[in-house]
Design an enzyme around this catalytic site. Structure first.
Site, mmCIF file in Angstrom:
data_model
loop_
_atom_site.group_PDB
_atom_site.id
_atom_site.type_symbol
_atom_site.label_atom_id
_atom_site.label_comp_id
_atom_site.label_asym_id
_atom_site.label_seq_id
_atom_site.Cartn_x
_atom_site.Cartn_y
_atom_site.Cartn_z
ATOM 1 N N SER A 176 67.670 46.386 54.145
ATOM 2 C CA SER A 176 68.294 45.374 53.289
ATOM 3 C C SER A 176 69.095 44.404 54.141
ATOM 4 O O SER A 176 69.720 44.807 55.131
ATOM 5 C CB SER A 176 69.216 46.046 52.269
ATOM 6 O OG SER A 176 70.065 45.102 51.650
ATOM 7 N N LYS A 195 70.247 51.026 53.427
ATOM 8 C CA LYS A 195 68.989 51.055 52.680
ATOM 9 C C LYS A 195 67.773 51.329 53.567
ATOM 10 O O LYS A 195 67.671 50.847 54.680
ATOM 11 C CB LYS A 195 68.762 49.719 51.949
ATOM 12 C CG LYS A 195 69.755 49.388 50.859
ATOM 13 C CD LYS A 195 69.673 50.355 49.701
ATOM 14 C CE LYS A 195 68.390 50.204 48.920
ATOM 15 N NZ LYS A 195 68.213 48.876 48.316
ATOM 16 N N ASN A 253 20.399 28.356 43.547
ATOM 17 C CA ASN A 253 20.718 29.422 42.593
ATOM 18 C C ASN A 253 20.378 30.803 43.156
ATOM 19 O O ASN A 253 21.187 31.735 43.098
ATOM 20 C CB ASN A 253 19.970 29.201 41.273
ATOM 21 C CG ASN A 253 20.457 27.968 40.536
ATOM 22 O OD1 ASN A 253 21.367 27.290 40.989
ATOM 23 N ND2 ASN A 253 19.833 27.672 39.401
ATOM 24 N N LYS A 303 33.357 34.187 42.962
ATOM 25 C CA LYS A 303 33.524 34.665 44.339
ATOM 26 C C LYS A 303 34.960 34.849 44.797
ATOM 27 O O LYS A 303 35.275 35.824 45.492
ATOM 28 C CB LYS A 303 32.815 33.705 45.299
ATOM 29 C CG LYS A 303 31.320 33.632 45.074
ATOM 30 C CD LYS A 303 30.694 32.511 45.850
ATOM 31 C CE LYS A 303 29.364 32.135 45.247
ATOM 32 N NZ LYS A 303 29.511 31.565 43.888
ATOM 33 N N GLU A 357 55.649 49.686 47.314
ATOM 34 C CA GLU A 357 55.879 48.737 46.224
ATOM 35 C C GLU A 357 54.872 47.597 46.272
ATOM 36 O O GLU A 357 54.400 47.122 45.223
ATOM 37 C CB GLU A 357 57.305 48.198 46.318
ATOM 38 C CG GLU A 357 58.367 49.247 46.006
ATOM 39 C CD GLU A 357 59.774 48.788 46.316
ATOM 40 O OE1 GLU A 357 60.701 49.537 46.018
ATOM 41 O OE2 GLU A 357 59.947 47.671 46.869
#
Length: 464
Positions: free
Chosen positions: A279, A285, A112, A327, A292
């Site tokens: 693209s 593009k 612990n 964790k 993003e």
């Protein structure tokens, strides 16, 4: 042949393979292998110094742990689900290396306090790395701002043109956001810099241990004052996730605007090819995918915060197995925010600013309406009445296509004969920005003051 559990003395039968796999945490807490060995080394050195362990036994354990640390750094260690977690895996490997004397390592401690110590060490080591990464981004923002103090762009509220501002002023707003992030992570260190080691399971131990010694050996400021709190506290992890979530809000907001600003409709900036993609079907593009992605990754950090908050909210003192869920979200968050900061820094350093397009957007958009209202107020017209007059002029201009700067002086004099030719100077976007010199404002002098203060702040960390 099943591995004998180190805690198995009280049990007549072992758990099923499914239960072993379900309860094991080694698949993720091996991330803290280095920290676990560090904690064990501090613990056994203290056991030797307090004569709880004979020096010969302690030295044998220290040698074995140091060898494991070297192997971990060199080529890694092999861990098994059968040994459940990182603590028992390390102890099993130590036992293979030095024999039964390894069993004396666990004298005066529990898993612990051991896991809590590992977790503190893990976050404590990474907080400075997060702060350093934020400061590198701040440095990039300051540099870009210093190059664009007199670059004029529309300022927005409700995503509508509001008033013209300096692009440098806009960038420095994000500097200030990230400065608050720096301060939050730095404060986080205060609650991370405590040692749970020696709290044992929950009540301390009957052995005459020296908790201050282990705290000192591990670089902690002090031991926890209460053993129950030491093993059950995860506030430091919650603070880390909360701080990381706010950081990701800031990164996401900046990404949102980067995505707008580099679109065809705005064209204010262009991202470097290194931070864009194309693209598979549309040859023209140039997509802001990295912005993003950072915007999208904010969700996983928020989820980790909400997950740990939900895990902790109903737990009685002290340790509960639920806390094994503390964790993975932290590990994932570290692996999310550090590369996000690095990529954002690269984007800021390499983007191109279309100054002409920004400036053009401040013309014929009525964003100088407040300037005219302020000007009329200086002529003695109550501001509320001036606001109403300018609102009527804007409405008329929207219908006729006439900008405020195109209104003839004769028309202005019908409003108030005290209006002079200087009204046209006031209505120029650059002048409108330059004149806003209230403290913290977008006036060029004020922006330069902000940049100077930021450079001095970064210089303290040798980043300028």
């Amino acid at each position: 042949m099943p591995i004998k559990k180190m805690w198995g003395g009280r049990f007549e039968k072992g758990a099923s393979e499914l239960v072993d796999e379900f309860g094991a945490s080694i698949s993720f807490d091996q991330e803290m292998a280095k920290e676990d060995i560090m904690g064990s080394l501090a613990h056994v050195k203290m056991l030797k110094a307090t004569k709880i362990l004979p020096a010969a036994d302690a030295d044998q354990i220290i040698k074995g742990l140091e060898e494991l640390a070297a192997e971990l750094a060199d080529h890694g260690l092999h861990f098994t689900v059968a040994n459940e977690d990182i603590h028992m895996n390390i102890e099993a490997l130590l036992t293979e290396k030095i024999g039964p004397v390894a069993g004396k390592l666990h004298t005066g401690r529990s898993r612990n306090d051991q896991v809590a110590t590992d977790f503190h060490l893990y976050i404590k080591e990474r907080l400075p790395k997060v702060v350093a990464a934020i400061k590198k981004l701040q440095q990039a923002l300051v540099q870009l701002a210093s190059e664009n103090v007199e670059t004029i762009m529309p300022g927005y509220t409700h995503m509508q043109h509001a008033q013209p501002i300096s692009y440098g002023h806009y960038l420095m707003a994000y500097f200030q956001m990230f400065q608050r992030d720096v301060e939050r992570f730095q404060f986080n260190q205060q609650h991370t810099d405590l040692s749970p080691l020696g709290a044992a399971a929950l009540a301390g131990t009957t052995f005459p241990i020296d908790r201050q010694m282990t705290a000192d050996l591990l670089g902690f400021k002090a031991p926890y004052a209460n053993s129950l709190d030491a093993v059950s506290d995860r506030d430091f992890a919650l603070e880390f996730l909360s701080n990381a979530s706010i950081l990701m809000v800031h990164l996401s907001r900046l990404c949102e605007e980067i995505i707008y600003w580099c679109s065809y409709e705005f064209g204010y900036i262009e991202l470097a090819d290194a931070y864009s993609t194309g693209s598979s079907i549309m040859p023209q593009k140039k997509n802001p995918d990295m912005a993003e992605l950072i915007r999208g990754k904010s969700g996983r950090v928020f989820a980790s915060l909400m997950g740990l908050l939900t895990t902790m909210k109903g737990l009685p003192l002290a340790y509960n197995k639920d806390m094994q869920e503390d964790k993975e979200g932290v590990f994932d968050t570290v692996k999310t925010i550090l590369p996000s900061l690095t990529v954002m820094t690269g984007m800021i350093k390499t983007l191109k600013v279309n100054k002409a397009k920004m400036a053009q957007a401040t013309h014929h958009d009525f964003s100088n309406a407040t300037e005219l209202a302020d000007y009329l107020a200086t002529k003695g017209i109550p501001f509320r009445r001036a606001h109403e007059i300018v609102g009527e002029l804007v409405l008329k201009g929207l219908k006729t296509g006439q900008d405020l700067a195109d209104i003839p002086l004769a028309e202005f004099k019908k409003i108030d004969p005290r209006v002079e030719d200087d009204v046209y100077e006031v209505l120029k976007p650059t002048v409108a920005v330059q004149r806003r010199n209230s403290a913290g404002g977008t006036g060029f002098a004020q922006v330069r003051e902000q940049i100077k203060a930021a450079q001095q702040l970064l210089a303290k960390d040798n980043l300028q």
